[in-house]
Design a protein around this motif. Structure first.
Motif, PDB file in Angstrom:
ATOM      1  N   TYR A   1       3.574  -7.246 -12.544  1.00 56.35           N
ATOM      2  CA  TYR A   1       3.491  -6.289 -11.762  1.00 56.35           C
ATOM      3  C   TYR A   1       3.034  -7.005 -10.448  1.00 56.35           C
ATOM      4  CZ  TYR A   1       3.187  -3.341 -16.008  1.00 56.35           C
ATOM      5  OH  TYR A   1       3.383  -2.945 -17.390  1.00 56.35           O
ATOM      6  N   LEU A   2       3.868  -6.497  -9.660  1.00 51.09           N
ATOM      7  CA  LEU A   2       3.721  -6.891  -8.052  1.00 51.09           C
ATOM      8  C   LEU A   2       3.478  -5.628  -7.283  1.00 51.09           C
ATOM      9  CD1 LEU A   2       6.664  -9.369  -7.844  1.00 51.09           C
ATOM     10  CD2 LEU A   2       4.176  -9.810  -8.411  1.00 51.09           C
ATOM     11  N   ASP A   3       2.267  -5.941  -6.089  1.00 48.57           N
ATOM     12  CA  ASP A   3       1.883  -4.892  -5.447  1.00 48.57           C
ATOM     13  C   ASP A   3       2.664  -5.253  -4.198  1.00 48.57           C
ATOM     14  OD1 ASP A   3       0.836  -3.171  -3.762  1.00 48.57           O
ATOM     15  OD2 ASP A   3      -1.201  -3.674  -4.109  1.00 48.57           O
ATOM     16  N   LEU A   4       3.675  -4.321  -3.750  1.00 46.00           N
ATOM     17  CA  LEU A   4       4.533  -4.750  -2.811  1.00 46.00           C
ATOM     18  C   LEU A   4       4.689  -3.279  -1.987  1.00 46.00           C
ATOM     19  CD1 LEU A   4       7.509  -6.522  -4.401  1.00 46.00           C
ATOM     20  CD2 LEU A   4       5.833  -7.424  -2.943  1.00 46.00           C
ATOM     21  N   ALA A   5       3.612  -2.532  -2.114  1.00 45.24           N
ATOM     22  CA  ALA A   5       3.702  -1.298  -1.295  1.00 45.24           C
ATOM     23  C   ALA A   5       3.606  -1.545   0.139  1.00 45.24           C
ATOM     24  CB  ALA A   5       2.867  -0.417  -1.797  1.00 45.24           C
ATOM     25  N   SER A   6       2.894  -2.704   0.493  1.00 43.41           N
ATOM     26  CA  SER A   6       2.713  -2.793   2.041  1.00 43.41           C
ATOM     27  C   SER A   6       3.882  -3.812   2.608  1.00 43.41           C
ATOM     28  CB  SER A   6       1.392  -3.635   2.339  1.00 43.41           C
ATOM     29  OG  SER A   6       1.236  -4.742   1.491  1.00 43.41           O
ATOM     30  N   ASN A   7       4.514  -4.212   1.686  1.00 45.12           N
ATOM     31  CA  ASN A   7       5.644  -5.302   2.131  1.00 45.12           C
ATOM     32  C   ASN A   7       7.137  -4.657   2.168  1.00 45.12           C
ATOM     33  OD1 ASN A   7       3.534  -6.941   0.278  1.00 45.12           O
ATOM     34  ND2 ASN A   7       4.220  -7.999   1.970  1.00 45.12           N
ATOM     35  N   ILE A   8       7.372  -3.815   1.303  1.00 45.36           N
ATOM     36  CA  ILE A   8       8.774  -3.046   1.452  1.00 45.36           C
ATOM     37  C   ILE A   8       8.809  -1.660   1.353  1.00 45.36           C
ATOM     38  CG2 ILE A   8       9.842  -5.417   0.287  1.00 45.36           C
ATOM     39  CD1 ILE A   8       9.804  -3.567  -2.272  1.00 45.36           C
ATOM     40  N   ASP A   9      10.017  -0.922   1.707  1.00 47.33           N
ATOM     41  CA  ASP A   9      10.075   0.413   1.478  1.00 47.33           C
ATOM     42  C   ASP A   9      10.780   0.450   0.076  1.00 47.33           C
ATOM     43  OD1 ASP A   9      11.161   3.071   1.293  1.00 47.33           O
ATOM     44  OD2 ASP A   9      11.133   3.046   3.412  1.00 47.33           O
ATOM     45  N   ILE A  10      10.228   0.863  -1.025  1.00 52.44           N
ATOM     46  CA  ILE A  10      10.940   0.969  -2.296  1.00 52.44           C
ATOM     47  C   ILE A  10      11.958   1.824  -2.345  1.00 52.44           C
ATOM     48  CG2 ILE A  10      10.302   1.255  -4.643  1.00 52.44           C
ATOM     49  CD1 ILE A  10       7.514   0.450  -4.370  1.00 52.44           C
ATOM     50  N   GLU A  11      11.889   2.992  -1.843  1.00 51.61           N
ATOM     51  CA  GLU A  11      13.020   3.894  -1.894  1.00 51.61           C
ATOM     52  C   GLU A  11      14.145   3.567  -1.298  1.00 51.61           C
ATOM     53  OE1 GLU A  11      13.017   6.428  -3.865  1.00 51.61           O
ATOM     54  OE2 GLU A  11      11.143   5.832  -4.652  1.00 51.61           O
ATOM     55  N   ARG A  12      13.925   2.864  -0.058  1.00 50.90           N
ATOM     56  CA  ARG A  12      15.274   2.468   0.668  1.00 50.90           C
ATOM     57  C   ARG A  12      15.892   1.104  -0.123  1.00 50.90           C
ATOM     58  NH1 ARG A  12      14.002   0.577   6.935  1.00 50.90           N
ATOM     59  NH2 ARG A  12      13.043  -1.124   5.904  1.00 50.90           N
TER      60      ARG A  12
END
Length: 909
Positions: free
Chosen positions: A835-846
């Motif tokens: 599991y990678l915490d990428l909330a601050s790195n990418i816009d997941i929905e986009r």
């Protein structure tokens, strides 16, 4: 003494200019004969297909010579006594044409000089300009034995050519006779059948009315209509012919017809060779200007009237057409026939026409007195060599073509009407006061006889013809291994016995012949014939046939198409090492080679990668470091890369042995770039900061890099020799060219099973994380938090122990071995999840929307390609390369769609 510093910038040209002269002057390419006992078992030999002395290195040469150099360097490193014989071919027609063009600029013809002076001019040209290709061979890095360089017209080889001719003549295998031959009116010489290229051309079929002699008619008409593609040869007609079973013309048995213009009566003959379906079923017979007509003429005892000169002009038998070229005569005769209402019609007609493979001129069938070899007995021996397994073709499918050619082979016309070449060793008694030229038989001898053995006359003249260039080339595998001096040759080759010498006995048969498929018949088959006949052994054990290099559109390269690639320019632009690596990497087994320059740029980057890797290793090594003789304590990461090295050694060795050169290139490329640079070098940045494992890391870096340079050396000789010279403990004369091929480390292999699985699992996690980062365009420098859930507790312990490596390779910050809380990007791995915490790195929905849009686009493209392939009109009528390209598109679409589907699942968590 301070360690030398490796240049910051990789300069391929500087390395080429540095190392080749050192290798050549140091004699590293040569056989070491002093106090050396050679054995066939430890010998490896190749004779180079001799390029024309007029030639320049083209792409085919570059490929062919690179393959040979790889084999020679590889076997040299494996401890074999290697011999790679270089040389050039005198190239009769080509060389004579070059010098004649130079004379033309001076307003001279060869006839103005006379034969002797002309030959002097050719030798002068060779001395001044003929060595260009050997300089280019050096630029390519070819490790040939230059001290054994041969030229097909040097004194020794010329002596052998004469000896072979005399022996074949004595055995009744060479004879002189008047036969139909292929004649090149441009070069004014005979050609053998295989020197004729048949091309489909758009011509005409002329339906000509031949008046019947008095008292005869056909279907109420006083003429017969005859279809011909060559109205200019009407002047040499000796009969009209119809099939024996053609009832339409049965009433004309015993009838005669009249040849237009010359008003000569000729018979109408009946012969089973006539094709009833061609034209009207009536054909003209011109025995001196058509191979089939010649045979018909022989059966019916017809005269042989030659109506053309050597240059393809109408001779004195042509009446008003005398002096016209055959092309001009065709136009004039056609016009005159039409004026006399003797043309029934003219139809467009596509047919096959023979052309000289040298000059491109349309070949003229011609009755001529020439020298021939009775080839079938020799061809049978060549066939036996292959069928018995003494010689093997790679790929094996070429053997079927070879057998087919041998079954259909015809006697070889070996005489050429040129001045440059091996003059036929036959003399004729031309008479004196006592002899009135009664002696008809030629006097065949190695050297000029003092007198005619029949009448004692001393007035002898040598035959003016020269031998076909391929005659001397056919002797190349054994003639080049015999001594150079004629006296020494005669000592080694005594009356009818098999020649013998220290070199010949141990290096013949040669090990491998590397050549293109286009000269299997020209050269390979003839070497097999001569080798089997004179040496009683096949001249080579293996024949590697490589394909043509085609352009990116799969077109054959030619000057007329403007798609020719100059390898010398590419070597200057990208470096010889990158070019050599490129040319074998694009060589699929048994298929055409597609030239793609983008890959060449990629291999230039590969060279830079290797160079910078060496700089990294050297910069991170203490000045006084020496590679320890005893293996230090090794980490799991060290053992992993050392075992991967073992696998690479084995795979590369097997690939070269099996002539799978692209596989060899891909294996060492993947190992160096992916395993060593992308994985281990990154690991070493962590390990070198840890004193507990630093010594093992340094040992592994040098052990692996040194071995990788050895594996790479056969294809990339310059960069590897340079970098090898910078390794600790390398002395001045410890050159890579004579270094031993690396061996598999058995101790590493025994111990690798303990940690190899766990290391591979760790690297699989790294690869998965890198894939996610790349697909989602995560900043390379961003340190992200990861959570790993693994079902195997032993793997968890291993990952925890080697956590710094995982963090460094995957660019991770904190790593937890627990289930995460909150929304994460999930990727499935073998035996668990990451599991990678990428909330601050990418816009997941986009990102999800972007991937879904790309999937839609790709699915449309796949549907279009599948629809095209499903269409019978495309699948059955389109060129094979276009169909294959469309299939490849579908495969690419599927691969990309699978990857995107996985990524979409990852984003959905």
């Amino acid at each position: 003494m301070a360690r030398r510093e490796l240049d910051k910038v990789y300069n391929p040209k500087g390395l080429q200019e540095k190392w080749y002269p050192r290798w050549e002057k140091g004699g590293y390419f040569e056989l070491k004969e002093e106090n050396k006992k050679f054995t066939p078992a430890n010998s490896y030999s190749i004779v180079i297909p001799p390029p024309n002395v007029t030639g320049s290195l083209h792409l085919g040469h570059a490929l062919n010579h690179t393959l040979q150099d790889i084999l020679i360097r590889f076997e040299r490193m494996r401890g074999k006594d290697t011999l790679w014989v270089p040389g050039t071919d005198h190239a009769g027609i080509a060389t004579q044409n070059v010098v004649e063009r130079l004379l033309a600029k001076e307003g001279l013809r060869r006839e103005d000089l006379g034969r002797e002076k002309f030959e002097e001019r050719v030798w002068q040209w060779k001395a001044e300009s003929g060595g260009m290709i050997t300089h280019q061979m050096r630029k390519l890095g070819e490790s040939v034995a230059w001290q054994r360089e041969r030229f097909t017209m040097d004194e020794g080889l010329s002596h052998i050519v004469r000896r072979v001719f005399v022996e074949l003549y004595k055995e009744g295998l060479i004879y002189r006779g008047e036969r139909m031959i292929n004649w090149c009116p441009k070069d004014k010489t005979a050609l053998s059948n295989i020197e004729v290229e048949h091309k489909e051309i758009n011509g005409n079929l002329y339906y000509v009315r031949y008046p019947l002699a008095k008292g005869f008619s056909h279907e109420g008409k006083p003429y017969l209509v005859v279809a011909t593609t060559r109205p200019e040869t009407i002047l040499g007609d000796e009969a009209l012919a119809v099939h024996v079973a053609d009832e339409r013309y049965a009433h004309l048995k015993g009838a005669r017809a009249v040849v237009p213009f010359i008003e000569k009566e000729i018979p109408i003959i009946f012969d089973s060779a006539v094709d009833k379906e061609f034209g009207t079923g009536v054909v003209k017979i011109t025995p001196a200007h058509d191979f089939n007509d010649f045979e018909t003429g022989q059966r019916h005892k017809l005269p042989m009237t030659n109506v053309m000169t050597e240059s393809g002009h109408i001779n004195e038998h042509g009446g008003i057409y005398t002096g016209l070229s055959r092309e001009e005569c065709r136009k004039k005769i056609t016009a005159d026939l039409e004026a006399k209402a003797l043309i029934e019609k003219i139809d467009a007609h596509k047919h096959s026409v023979g052309h000289s493979y040298r000059s491109g001129a349309v070949v003229e069938p011609r009755l001529s007195l020439q020298w021939f070899i009775d080839i079938k007995p020799l061809a049978d021996k060549a066939t036996h060599a292959v069928k018995s397994g003494a010689t093997e073709f790679y790929p094996k499918r070429w053997e079927n073509l070879f057998f087919d050619w041998m079954d259909k082979i015809e006697d070889w016309c070996i005489s050429r009407q040129l001045w440059w070449g091996h003059q036929i060793p036959a003399w004729y008694c031309v008479g004196d006061d006592h002899c009135k030229r009664e002696c008809k038989e030629p006097i065949v001898a190695v050297e000029k006889p003092d007198a005619c053995p029949h009448c004692g006359c001393k007035n002898l003249e040598q035959d003016t013809d020269v031998l076909d260039t391929w005659f001397s080339s056919a002797l190349w595998p054994f003639s080049t291994l015999l001594p150079k001096e004629p006296a020494e040759i005669d000592k080694a080759w005594q009356g009818g016995k098999v020649p013998t010498s220290a070199i010949l006995d141990n290096f013949y048969p040669t090990s491998t012949l590397v050549t293109g498929f286009d000269i299997i018949f020209f050269w390979v088959s003839r070497m097999l014939m001569m080798g089997m006949h004179f040496m009683k052994k096949a001249p080579f054990k293996k024949v590697l046939i490589h394909s043509l290099v085609r352009d990116a559109n799969r077109q054959k390269m030619s000057k007329s198409k403007g798609n020719v690639v100059n390898p010398l320019e590419k070597m200057d632009e990208y470096g010889t090492d990158a070019f050599r690596f490129f040319i074998i990497s694009i060589m699929p087994d048994g298929k055409d080679i597609i030239y793609d320059e983008s890959r060449l740029k990629g291999y230039q980057a590969f060279c830079n990668k290797i160079w910078n890797t060496a700089r990294y290793i050297l910069m991170n090594t203490p000045e006084d470091y020496r590679i320890p003789k005893d293996v230090p304590t090794l980490s799991a990461m060290d053992v992993y890369v050392l075992e991967e090295l073992n696998a690479a050694i084995e795979k590369c060795e097997k690939a070269i042995e099996g002539f799978h050169f692209a596989e060899y290139a891909l294996t060492i490329y993947d190992f160096l770039w992916k395993t060593f640079c992308d994985q281990y070098i990154e690991m070493s940045k962590v390990a070198l900061r840890n004193e507990a494992i630093k010594e093992g890391t340094l040992y592994t870096l040098y052990t692996v890099f040194a071995a990788a340079l050895k594996i790479l050396h056969p294809v990339m000789p310059f960069i590897t020799e340079e970098l090898h010279s910078f390794l600790p403990d390398t002395k001045e004369n410890d050159l890579l060219i004579i270094a031993p091929w690396p061996k598999v480390d058995g101790e590493i292999r025994k111990g690798a099973h303990k940690t190899q699985h766990a290391t591979e699992a760790l690297l699989a996690v790294v690869a998965k994380i890198r894939q996610v980062r790349a697909e989602l365009s995560v900043e390379p420098g961003a340190k992200i938090t990861a959570y790993l859930t693994l079902t195997d507790s032993a793997l968890v312990a291993f990952f925890q122990e080697h956590l710094p490596f995982l963090q460094s390779l995957a660019r991770l910050g904190d790593v937890h071995f627990t289930e995460p809380k909150g929304k994460m990007i999930r990727a499935v791995i073998k035996g668990g999840n990451v599991y990678l915490d990428l909330a601050s790195n990418i816009d997941i929905e986009r990102e999800k929307a972007r991937i879904e849009k790309e999937i839609q686009t790709l699915e449309k493209g796949r549907m279009a390609s599948e629809s095209k392939l499903a269409s019978p009109q495309f699948a059955e009528r389109a060129p094979k390369e276009l169909v294959d390209a469309e299939k490849a598109k579908v495969t690419e679409y599927n691969t990309r769609l699978d990857a995107l589907a996985q990524m979409l699942n990852t984003l959905k968590g």
